[in-house]
Design a protein around this motif. Structure first.
Motif, short mmCIF file in Angstrom:
data_model
loop_
_atom_site.label_atom_id
_atom_site.label_comp_id
_atom_site.label_asym_id
_atom_site.label_seq_id
_atom_site.Cartn_x
_atom_site.Cartn_y
_atom_site.Cartn_z
N ARG A 238 8.82 -6.64 -17.09
CA ARG A 238 8.43 -7.14 -18.41
C ARG A 238 9.59 -7.03 -19.40
O ARG A 238 9.87 -7.96 -20.17
N ALA A 239 10.28 -5.90 -19.36
CA ALA A 239 11.42 -5.71 -20.27
C ALA A 239 12.56 -6.66 -19.90
O ALA A 239 13.21 -7.24 -20.79
N ASN A 240 12.79 -6.84 -18.60
CA ASN A 240 13.88 -7.73 -18.17
C ASN A 240 13.61 -9.18 -18.57
O ASN A 240 14.55 -9.93 -18.89
N TRP A 241 12.34 -9.58 -18.55
CA TRP A 241 12.03 -10.95 -18.96
C TRP A 241 12.36 -11.15 -20.44
O TRP A 241 12.95 -12.17 -20.83
N ALA A 242 12.00 -10.18 -21.27
CA ALA A 242 12.31 -10.29 -22.70
C ALA A 242 13.83 -10.33 -22.91
O ALA A 242 14.34 -11.14 -23.70
N ASP A 243 14.56 -9.48 -22.19
CA ASP A 243 16.02 -9.45 -22.33
C ASP A 243 16.65 -10.77 -21.88
O ASP A 243 17.56 -11.29 -22.54
N THR A 244 16.15 -11.31 -20.77
CA THR A 244 16.71 -12.56 -20.25
C THR A 244 16.48 -13.71 -21.22
O THR A 244 17.38 -14.53 -21.47
N VAL A 245 15.27 -13.79 -21.77
CA VAL A 245 14.96 -14.85 -22.73
C VAL A 245 15.81 -14.70 -23.99
O VAL A 245 16.37 -15.69 -24.50
N ASN A 246 15.93 -13.48 -24.49
CA ASN A 246 16.70 -13.26 -25.72
C ASN A 246 18.17 -13.59 -25.52
O ASN A 246 18.83 -14.11 -26.43
N GLU A 247 18.70 -13.28 -24.33
CA GLU A 247 20.10 -13.63 -24.05
C GLU A 247 20.30 -15.14 -24.05
O GLU A 247 21.29 -15.65 -24.58
N MET A 248 19.35 -15.87 -23.46
CA MET A 248 19.47 -17.32 -23.43
C MET A 248 19.33 -17.92 -24.83
O MET A 248 20.04 -18.87 -25.19
N LEU A 249 18.42 -17.37 -25.63
CA LEU A 249 18.27 -17.85 -27.01
C LEU A 249 19.55 -17.60 -27.81
O LEU A 249 19.99 -18.46 -28.58
N ALA A 250 20.13 -16.41 -27.63
CA ALA A 250 21.37 -16.10 -28.34
C ALA A 250 22.52 -16.99 -27.86
O ALA A 250 23.35 -17.43 -28.66
N HIS A 251 22.54 -17.26 -26.55
CA HIS A 251 23.59 -18.12 -25.99
C HIS A 251 23.52 -19.53 -26.58
O HIS A 251 24.55 -20.18 -26.78
N ASN A 252 22.30 -19.98 -26.86
CA ASN A 252 22.12 -21.31 -27.45
C ASN A 252 22.10 -21.27 -28.98
O ASN A 252 21.74 -22.26 -29.62
N GLN A 253 22.48 -20.11 -29.55
CA GLN A 253 22.57 -19.93 -31.00
C GLN A 253 21.25 -20.28 -31.71
O GLN A 253 21.22 -20.95 -32.73
N ILE A 254 20.17 -19.78 -31.11
CA ILE A 254 18.84 -19.97 -31.69
C ILE A 254 18.39 -18.65 -32.31
O ILE A 254 18.39 -17.61 -31.65
N ASN A 255 18.03 -18.70 -33.57
CA ASN A 255 17.64 -17.50 -34.29
C ASN A 255 16.17 -17.17 -34.00
O ASN A 255 15.28 -17.43 -34.81
N ALA A 256 15.93 -16.64 -32.83
CA ALA A 256 14.57 -16.25 -32.43
C ALA A 256 14.69 -15.20 -31.34
O ALA A 256 15.72 -15.09 -30.66
N SER A 257 13.65 -14.41 -31.17
CA SER A 257 13.64 -13.38 -30.13
C SER A 257 12.20 -13.03 -29.79
O SER A 257 11.28 -13.32 -30.56
N ILE A 258 12.02 -12.40 -28.63
CA ILE A 258 10.70 -11.95 -28.21
C ILE A 258 10.77 -10.47 -27.87
O ILE A 258 11.86 -9.92 -27.66
N ASP A 259 9.63 -9.81 -27.83
CA ASP A 259 9.57 -8.37 -27.55
C ASP A 259 8.43 -8.11 -26.59
O ASP A 259 7.30 -8.58 -26.81
N HIS A 260 8.73 -7.39 -25.51
CA HIS A 260 7.71 -7.13 -24.49
C HIS A 260 6.79 -5.98 -24.87
O HIS A 260 5.75 -5.78 -24.23
N ARG A 261 7.13 -5.24 -25.89
CA ARG A 261 6.34 -4.07 -26.25
C ARG A 261 5.05 -4.47 -26.98
O ARG A 261 4.97 -5.54 -27.58
#
Length: 569
Positions: A238-261
Motif C-alpha cells: 500500500r505504501a509503495n503504491w502511494a510512493d510510486t504514484v507520487n513519483e510519477m506525478l512529480a516527474h510529470n510536474q503535477i501538483n498533486a499527491s496521494i497518501d495510503h494512510r
C-alpha cells in the motif's frame, strides 16, 4: 484529482469464484475453464484500455497466454475452497495520460510482485473517461526454479517426547525420530478417544482407531506464501503504491499527491465516506433512498459542520480582539449542528412510526395467511391420502367406500372454506396472488431490517448530540460574565444567517421530506438541552429593534432641519 484507492481481495473457490473467470472479466475476453468446463465470455464488456501478463524468469513462457496461466493455477489447486489468486484494484491518477499510467502500473507490478516470484495479469479500465483504474491478478503459489508450483502448506505432525509436544514436517520427522520423537495416534480408552504414542498404547493394550497421526490444524505454511499473505507485506504494498504514484506525478510536474494512510494516521479528524456501489446509486436515481447513500450524506454533512467548527476554532486562536463575535459564531455553528442532528433523530422517529404502523397493519394478516396456507396444505395432503385409500379399497367393501366419501366431502368443504379465507386475506393485504403475498412477506422482513438500521443510526446521533452539547457549554462559559449581554446581542444579529444555512442544509439532505415544523421542534429541544430560554432571545431581539427605531427617529428631525436650512440659503 488523484485519489488513493487500493482494494485487496482473494479469489477463492470457497466464495464461488474462479481465477479464469476473474481474468476473463478484467481482460474483456473469452476464456474456457478446464476445471469446471465453463466458458466465460466478457468480450462485450466495454472500457478496456490496456492489458498484459508479466511473468518471473522461472515461469513457463506459455503462460503469457492468460488462459493457459490461470488454467494451470486451477489445475494445481485440488480442494473445493482453494485460494486461487490475489486481486488488487487500484485507482489511477486522472491527471496522467494513458502511457504514463501504463508505465506507472507496470513499474509497480514488476518491482512489487513479479520480482518476488508472482505471475501478474493486469488490465486498465476506464468506462467513462473519468475513472481510470486497474485490476491486478496475482498467483498465490510460489514457483520452483524449474517452473513447477511449490506447496502452500505442508502437513505438520505433532510429535511428543518426554511430555513435550512439537511439530515436524514429514522430512523433519525422519531426523527427529532418531532423537526419540514419536507420532501420536488416536486410541480408544473406554468410551473416550485419546491421542498417545504407539509405545505407550502398546504397554496398556489400547486399540488404535485410525491411521491418521495427530497434526496441526492448518499445517506449516510455505515461508514465501506466509510473507505474501502477511498484513505487514500488504502495508508495504500500500505504501509503495502511494510512493510510486507520487513519483510519477512529480516527474510529470503535477501538483498533486496521494497518501495510503488512514485519516486517523494522517491526523485528519473528518470521517471517511463509505463505498456506495452501483446498486445504491441506481436506487437513488430511481427515487429510492439507499442506506449507503444516506450514511454518506450524513457523513458529508457532519464533515462540513466539522470543517466549519475547525474554522471557527482557528478564528478563536487568531482573533483575540474579536473573541466575542468568534465565540458567538462558534456557538451558533454548534447549535446548528445540534439542530440538524436532533432533526435527523426526529426524522428517524417519524420513519420508525410509519414502519411500525405498516408492520402492525400487515403482521396479523401475514400471520393469518401463513396459518391458513399451512392448514390448506395439510388438508390437500389429507384429501390426496383419502383418494389413494379409496382407490385401494375393494368395491366389495361398500361401507368403507361410504365412510371415505363422507370424509372426502368434509375435507373438500374445509379446503374450499380455507381457500375462501385465503382469498379474503389476500384482498385485505391489497394483493392479487400468492406471489404478491410472498413479496409482501419479504418487504416485511426488509422493514424489520430497516428498523435495526434506524436504531443504530439513533445511537450514533445521540452520541454526537451529547458531544456537541458539551462543546456548546464550553463555548458558552468562555467569556467573562460582564460580556454575556454583548455575546447575546451578537448571536441575535447573526442568527438569521445561520438559520438560512441550516434550512438550506436540511433541504439538501432530506429533500422532499423536509418539514419546517419538525425543524422548529428540533430547535426548541436543542435550546432546552443547552439550557437556553428562547423567550430571552425574543425579548432581547425586540429591545434591540426598538432601540434601533428610536435611534432612527432621533436622527430624522436633525436631517430634516438641515435640509430646510439648505433650502433657505
Amino acid at each position: 484529482m488523484a485519489i488513493y484507492h487500493m482494494q485487496a481481495k482473494v479469489v477463492s473457490r470457497g466464495s464461488g469464484r474462479s481465477a479464469v473467470a476473474a481474468s476473463a472479466y478484467m481482460s474483456c475476453s473469452r476464456m474456457y475453464n478446464d476445471y469446471d468446463g465453463i466458458q466465460h465470455d466478457y468480450t462485450r464488456k466495454h472500457g478496456l484500455i490496456y492489458q498484459e501478463v508479466l511473468l518471473p524468469p522461472m515461469a513457463s513462457p506459455e503462460w503469457k497466454d492468460r488462459e493457459q496461466l490461470w488454467n494451470a493455477v486451477e489445475a494445481a489447486e485440488k480442494t473445493k475452497d482453494s485460494r486461487l489468486a490475489r486481486e488488487f484494484v487500484v485507482a489511477l491518477p486522472v491527471e496522467l495520460d494513458k502511457d504514463s499510467n501504463i508505465s506507472l502500473l507496470k513499474d509497480f507490478i514488476q518491482k512489487n510482485f513479479v520480482d518476488m516470484g508472482m505471475c501478474a495479469d493486469f488490465a486498465i479500465h476506464d468506462t467513462d473517461g473519468h475513472n481510470p483504474h486497474a485490476h491486478i491478478l496475482l498467483t498465490v503459489r510460489p514457483l520452483n526454479e524449474n517452473g513447477t508450483w511449490q506447496y502452500k502448506t505442508e502437513k505438520e505432525y505433532l510429535c511428543i517426547k518426554n511430555g513435550e509436544e512439537k511439530g515436524f514436517t514429514a522430512t523433519e520427522f525422519k531426523a527427529a525420530q532418531k532423537d526419540g520423537w514419536e507420532k501420536q495416534y488416536r486410541y480408544k480408552v473406554g468410551k473416550k478417544k485419546v491421542y498417545m504414542t504407539a509405545s505407550v498404547a502398546q504397554e496398556k493394550g489400547y486399540d488404535r482407531i485410525d491411521k491418521h497421526p495427530k497434526s496441526s490444524r492448518y499445517g506449516r505454511q510455505n515461508p514465501i506464501s506466509e510473507q505474501w499473505n502477511s498484513d505487514e507485506q500488504l502495508c508495504i504494498w500500500r505504501a509503495n503504491w502511494a510512493d510510486t504514484v507520487n513519483e510519477m506525478l512529480a516527474h510529470n510536474q503535477i501538483n498533486a499527491s496521494i497518501d495510503h494512510r488512514s485519516f486517523a494516521d494522517q491526523g485528519i479528524t473528518e470521517q471517511p465516506t463509505i463505498h456506495e456501489g452501483y446498486i445504491a446509486q441506481n436506487m437513488e436515481k430511481k427515487g429510492m433512498i439507499a442506506d449507503r447513500c444516506e450514511i454518506n450524506r450524513q457523513i458529508r454533512a457532519d464533515n462540513q459542520m466539522l470543517r466549519e467548527l475547525k474554522a471557527q476554532v482557528e478564528k478563536l486562536a487568531q482573533a483575540v480582539k474579536n473573541s466575542i463575535p468568534v465565540i458567538a459564531e462558534t456557538m451558533e455553528t454548534i447549535r446548528n449542528h445540534m439542530i440538524f442532528t436532533q432533526y435527523h433523530l426526529l426524522h428517524n422517529e417519524m420513519q420508525k412510526e410509519v414502519i411500525h404502523d405498516w408492520m402492525n397493519h400487515f403482521n396479523p394478516i401475514l400471520n393469518k395467511y401463513n396459518t391458513v396456507k399451512k392448514k390448506l396444505k395439510a388438508k390437500v395432503t389429507e384429501r390426496k391420502e383419502l383418494n389413494v385409500e379409496k382407490e385401494k379399497t375393494s368395491i366389495l367393501n361398500p361401507i368403507q367406500h361410504i365412510k371415505l366419501n363422507q370424509q372426502l366431502t368434509t375435507v373438500t368443504e374445509e379446503i374450499e372454506e380455507l381457500k375462501s379465507r385465503k382469498e379474503q386475506l389476500i384482498f385485505q393485504a391489497q394483493c392479487s396472488t400468492d406471489k404478491d403475498m410472498t413479496n409482501l412477506s419479504k418487504k416485511y422482513d426488509q422493514m424489520n431490517s430497516n428498523l435495526d438500521i434506524l436504531d443504530s443510526q439513533d445511537i450514533s446521533l445521540k452520541k454526537q448530540l451529547k458531544k456537541d452539547a458539551a462543546a456548546f457549554r464550553e463555548e458558552k462559559f468562555r467569556p467573562e460574565p460582564e460580556q454575556y449581554t454583548e455575546l447575546l446581542d451578537t448571536r441575535i444579529q447573526i442568527r438569521p444567517n445561520f438559520r438560512d444555512k441550516l434550512i438550506e442544509q436540511l433541504k439538501g439532505t432530506f429533500g422532499k421530506y423536509y418539514d419546517y415544523h419538525r425543524r422548529d421542534i428540533a430547535a426548541n429541544e436543542v435550546d432546552y438541552l443547552n439550557v437556553e430560554d428562547p423567550d430571552v432571545f425574543s425579548h432581547r431581539a425586540w429591545e434591540l429593534e426598538y432601540q434601533r427605531k428610536q435611534e432612527m427617529r432621533r436622527n430624522q428631525p436633525a436631517r430634516a432641519k438641515k435640509r430646510s436650512y439648505d433650502m433657505e440659503l
